[in-house]
Design a protein around this motif. Sequence first.
Motif, mmCIF file in Angstrom:
data_model
loop_
_atom_site.group_PDB
_atom_site.id
_atom_site.type_symbol
_atom_site.label_atom_id
_atom_site.label_comp_id
_atom_site.label_asym_id
_atom_site.label_seq_id
_atom_site.Cartn_x
_atom_site.Cartn_y
_atom_site.Cartn_z
ATOM 1 N N HIS A 50 1.628 11.893 0.302
ATOM 2 C CA HIS A 50 0.355 10.618 0.214
ATOM 3 C C HIS A 50 0.565 9.114 -0.581
ATOM 4 C CE1 HIS A 50 -3.066 14.317 1.615
ATOM 5 N NE2 HIS A 50 -1.765 13.773 2.620
ATOM 6 N N HIS A 51 0.961 9.598 -2.014
ATOM 7 C CA HIS A 51 1.704 8.353 -2.600
ATOM 8 C C HIS A 51 3.117 7.780 -2.837
ATOM 9 C CE1 HIS A 51 -2.558 8.980 -3.202
ATOM 10 N NE2 HIS A 51 -2.512 10.008 -4.005
ATOM 11 N N LEU A 91 0.935 -1.510 0.088
ATOM 12 C CA LEU A 91 -0.214 0.212 -0.140
ATOM 13 C C LEU A 91 1.149 1.245 -0.355
ATOM 14 C CD1 LEU A 91 -2.685 -1.332 3.184
ATOM 15 C CD2 LEU A 91 -3.125 -1.192 0.368
ATOM 16 N N ASP A 92 0.279 2.340 -0.955
ATOM 17 C CA ASP A 92 1.418 3.866 -0.738
ATOM 18 C C ASP A 92 0.732 4.293 1.140
ATOM 19 O OD1 ASP A 92 -1.420 5.007 -0.474
ATOM 20 O OD2 ASP A 92 -0.658 5.398 -2.466
ATOM 21 N N VAL A 93 1.636 5.353 1.031
ATOM 22 C CA VAL A 93 1.718 5.836 2.410
ATOM 23 C C VAL A 93 -0.265 6.105 2.977
ATOM 24 C CG1 VAL A 93 1.931 8.016 3.799
ATOM 25 C CG2 VAL A 93 4.053 6.977 2.723
ATOM 26 N N LEU A 94 -0.690 7.066 2.216
ATOM 27 C CA LEU A 94 -2.315 7.055 2.569
ATOM 28 C C LEU A 94 -3.209 5.880 2.821
ATOM 29 C CD1 LEU A 94 -4.507 8.961 1.898
ATOM 30 C CD2 LEU A 94 -4.813 9.040 0.305
ATOM 31 N N ASP A 95 -2.776 4.702 2.140
ATOM 32 C CA ASP A 95 -3.502 3.740 2.041
ATOM 33 C C ASP A 95 -3.356 3.085 3.035
ATOM 34 O OD1 ASP A 95 -5.650 3.520 -0.159
ATOM 35 O OD2 ASP A 95 -4.142 2.709 -1.824
ATOM 36 N N ASN A 96 -1.675 3.354 2.950
ATOM 37 C CA ASN A 96 -1.332 2.844 5.260
ATOM 38 C C ASN A 96 -2.582 3.189 6.200
ATOM 39 O OD1 ASN A 96 0.975 0.412 5.705
ATOM 40 N ND2 ASN A 96 1.342 1.321 3.771
ATOM 41 N N VAL A 97 -2.247 4.325 5.967
ATOM 42 C CA VAL A 97 -3.480 5.144 7.186
ATOM 43 C C VAL A 97 -4.803 4.782 6.534
ATOM 44 C CG1 VAL A 97 -3.806 7.529 8.010
ATOM 45 C CG2 VAL A 97 -1.326 7.354 6.810
ATOM 46 N N VAL A 143 4.839 7.844 9.143
ATOM 47 C CA VAL A 143 3.263 7.048 8.567
ATOM 48 C C VAL A 143 2.478 6.253 9.786
ATOM 49 C CG1 VAL A 143 2.587 5.714 7.004
ATOM 50 C CG2 VAL A 143 4.510 7.351 6.863
ATOM 51 N N ALA A 144 4.017 5.621 10.323
ATOM 52 C CA ALA A 144 3.163 4.635 11.102
ATOM 53 C C ALA A 144 2.233 5.117 12.333
ATOM 54 C CB ALA A 144 3.980 3.423 12.170
#
Lengths: 254, 273
Positions: free
Chosen positions: B140-141, B102-108, B155-156
């Motif tokens: 984000h991406h 997942l990219d950063v946004l999808d991880n969140v 991000v975590a």
Amino acid sequence: MKRTLKALVFFGVLLVAWQALVAARIWSPVLVPSPASVGRYLWEAVTDGTLASATLVTVQRLGLGYVAGLLLALPLGLLTARFQLLADTLGLLALGLQALPSVCWVPLALLWFGQTEGAMFFVVVMGTLWSVIIATDSGVRNVPPIFARAARTMGSRGLHTWLRVILPAALPYIVGGMKQGWAFAWRSLMAAEIYVTILSGFGLGHLLHYGRELHAMEQVIGIMIVLLAIGLLADKILFSPWERFLHRRWGTAR
Amino acid sequence: MTLASETQAAAPSKLSLRGVEKHFRVRRGSVQALDNISLEIGEGEFVCLLGPSGCGKSTLLNIVAGLERADAGQVLCDGAPVVEPGRDRMVMFQESALFPWLDVLDNVLFSLRLKPGLGRRERREVAEFYLQLVGLEKFHHAFVHELSGGMKQRVALARALASNPRVLLMDEPFAALDALTREQLYGDLQRIWRERRKTIVFVTHNVREAVCLGDRVVLLSPHPGRIQEEFQIRLPRPREINDVDVAHHATLITAALRGYGRSGPPAPQGDGI
């Protein structure tokens, strides 16, 4: 574009070398036909429709069996990874059968299903199944446990964890296994088609076989070139996008 | 639900640990990892669990998270016993545990998608809000492997904060980072803690880190893990890791860590050092 050009030059050189060998008349033209005669055969096969119909028959058999094999293998691989009992039983069987040359399924398929599409289907499924089970199983076992733990703290449970975390995390392994399964399925299908005449459909393997029977070397080589092209095409269409995706996401591209 | 209600900080929780014990089976018999741990953690308090490796501090954190079960005793979160992981207690691990597919946004968004009652738009807005809070609104991406260690932990942190938990459990989240990045994150974490009012339990083996971040430092001794001593840290915030006062407190705690344990703590330590 540059890479495509290099590949084209490479195949061009191969073609020239082939022509040079034929022109040197070292071997009889019956055994080593000229590129032109192979080209002529292929052109005829294209214009009279035999090549298209044989390719369609073969690709259909392959596609059908392969997809069925995948649909069966993915859940089975997940199950063997999840339940130790299944790993010790079904997993062991898969490990053994994966190493079995898939052409060995052909005699059995013939006796069970006769000279039918069913036999072809069975052989392709068997070619696909075991290596995809093994790959899925080891892929899941290699998923870092921290992913599932992190997902659990976020409220993911059961099936959601399996589908949204474990499965994608195991994807690099699974795609590798799918590729191997594809290769096995492709080989076993060719072996079966060369070995057996199936009345309901005349595939590329049969064309190859009859080329030999008729001493039509240009047909044999022509079909082999078609097989090679299909193999390459399948890799570029089916697997390259996945591999690009994995390399981009996991950062494993060179 | 709206962005406003979702990003309004949830009230922090009170945690009570009562006689928590944990044993691990090993090849011969079992090893006691935690012995009778009792601890009260107030609403919005920042508590650091400090101890050498093998003292069971991560195990203790996992029990509070609900990822592991205590063999005896219990953990209460706002009076309710903890039996499994819950969105009210989010965990940050030493490795970011971000999902590479997942990219950063999808991880969140992963944690937000599991939270009922949120629409597509709201989820997205909430995720963007927290990414901005940790200073990653321009990423984000990006994919996980493209981020530095510090960015991964940001991000975590955003992912943990996104489902608006009452408690944040942090298991040596900065241990693998370089000193410079860590210093920035100490500042960010203190700012976010002040703004978001979370109860934080922070596990570390770094004494200065514990002093820099904690309202209270709980010192654990190993084999089996026991609470050896507690230190209230009454220094003004935001604190810097290189503050003289932080260093001074750290020296005292290090001394306690070194060996007073066996003969009991010396008289002047304890509250208000």
